[in-house]
Design an enzyme around this catalytic site. Sequence first.
Site, PDB file in Angstrom:
ATOM      1  N   HIS A 119     -25.292  12.849 -16.748  1.00 44.63           N
ATOM      2  CA  HIS A 119     -26.350  12.995 -15.751  1.00 44.63           C
ATOM      3  C   HIS A 119     -26.594  11.653 -15.084  1.00 44.63           C
ATOM      4  CE1 HIS A 119     -29.284  10.833 -18.200  1.00 44.63           C
ATOM      5  NE2 HIS A 119     -28.964  11.610 -19.231  1.00 44.63           N
ATOM      6  N   ASP A 123     -26.083  24.171 -35.693  1.00 44.19           N
ATOM      7  CA  ASP A 123     -25.768  23.434 -36.913  1.00 44.19           C
ATOM      8  C   ASP A 123     -27.069  23.060 -37.621  1.00 44.19           C
ATOM      9  OD1 ASP A 123     -25.030  21.137 -38.688  1.00 44.19           O
ATOM     10  OD2 ASP A 123     -23.046  21.496 -37.819  1.00 44.19           O
ATOM     11  N   SER A 181     -27.158  12.434 -24.646  1.00 41.77           N
ATOM     12  CA  SER A 181     -26.523  12.730 -23.369  1.00 41.77           C
ATOM     13  C   SER A 181     -25.111  12.155 -23.317  1.00 41.77           C
ATOM     14  CB  SER A 181     -27.328  12.128 -22.221  1.00 41.77           C
ATOM     15  OG  SER A 181     -28.521  12.818 -22.045  1.00 41.77           O
TER      16      SER A 181
END
Length: 401
Positions: free
Chosen positions: A200, A326, A341
């Site tokens: 991003h 998970d 990220s």
Amino acid sequence: MDFDLNLPKFLADNFEFTINGVKPTTFYLGSTTPVAANPGQLEVQVKLFGLIPVRHMTVSVVPEIRVIPGGQAIGVMVESEGVMVVGRSAIVDEKGIRHNPAAEAGVELGDVLIKVNGQKVETESQVRDIINKLGQDGKSLDMELRDRHSKEIYKTRIKPIYCNETKRYRIGLFVRDSTAGVGTMTFFDPQTKSYGALGHIISDIDTCQPINLDRGKIVAARIEGIRIGRKGQPGEKMGVFRGENDISGTITKNTNCGIFGKLNKAPKNIYGNGTVPVAMAGEVKEGPAEIYTVLKGDKIEKFKIQIEQVNPHSTEGKGMIIKIVDQRLLQKTGGIIQGMSGSPIIQDGKLVGAVTHVFINDPSRGYGVLAEWMLYDSGVLPKHVSERNYAEFGAMTNIAC
């Protein structure tokens, strides 16, 4: 390569396909016609009964791209073009009168100050010293700024005011010239020495405006702690920069799909010496996958996720909706957290994307960017292959990680 026409078989049986004017020697009649082709441009003609033209397509055939998957924690340091306005404040003069000359001149948060009296500005201290010196000389400031909305340059004149509190001349602005933080590397391309990370754009923390990149670099980082994410309170990785011994590189692009540049040397591949293929957008499917990320020190670990939705034609940051399944990761982090990220998403042995945003109201879920889009922005894959439509992100109940 597949052409999916979504036709009933009784109709597909009566269609004739030609590629660059030549009928393929082998194809399946039905909804999908597999065609082997070398990289390049293909002219595809579809005719009904071999006579009536139905469709003509120009198709770009993309060679398989193979990269080293990431997962490493990295320190990111970015310096902007000019200095960004991140705050405004009133100035109280020696008579106790309040002034705000910058606000009166129309300067807004997120605008970028580029020049003062024709001189380029690059640092906070430089701007402060110029303003104070011109104020002492009784001169006004001719300022050039980039508007946060239109991105166009505008000019304004401001006269500095002596601040009784700081004992220097000011114009009522707070500015920032750089930002730093911890993120995750997504991939490294051994052929071009290019990398992709974050997934991003880097924005200013106060104004949420994208940073106009001037220069930047990445280095290796070490994760020292985790603040667990909860509903309404995104968590984060807490790390320290380790320097340039293991990972060092430039940042040359800051886009909606991440940051990109060149590494000085290839990073260690903890999964072996080989590379993995990159999946094009049409290959990504709903179902199980894995992410690679660091939770402690510099150890990359694998964690299970579920790709809940794929939007290959959507804006870059919303190519996938993912869910952490998970239990060990959920226990340690609460889900997707800041600093995660760029964590690569692997499905069926292929790099399909990277983690980008978390849903504030459900930290176990978030968005992923498609790896194909990252390849275009990195320059590894030529942009003419795709007809991407760039769009501004609207209001989203998620934050960049």
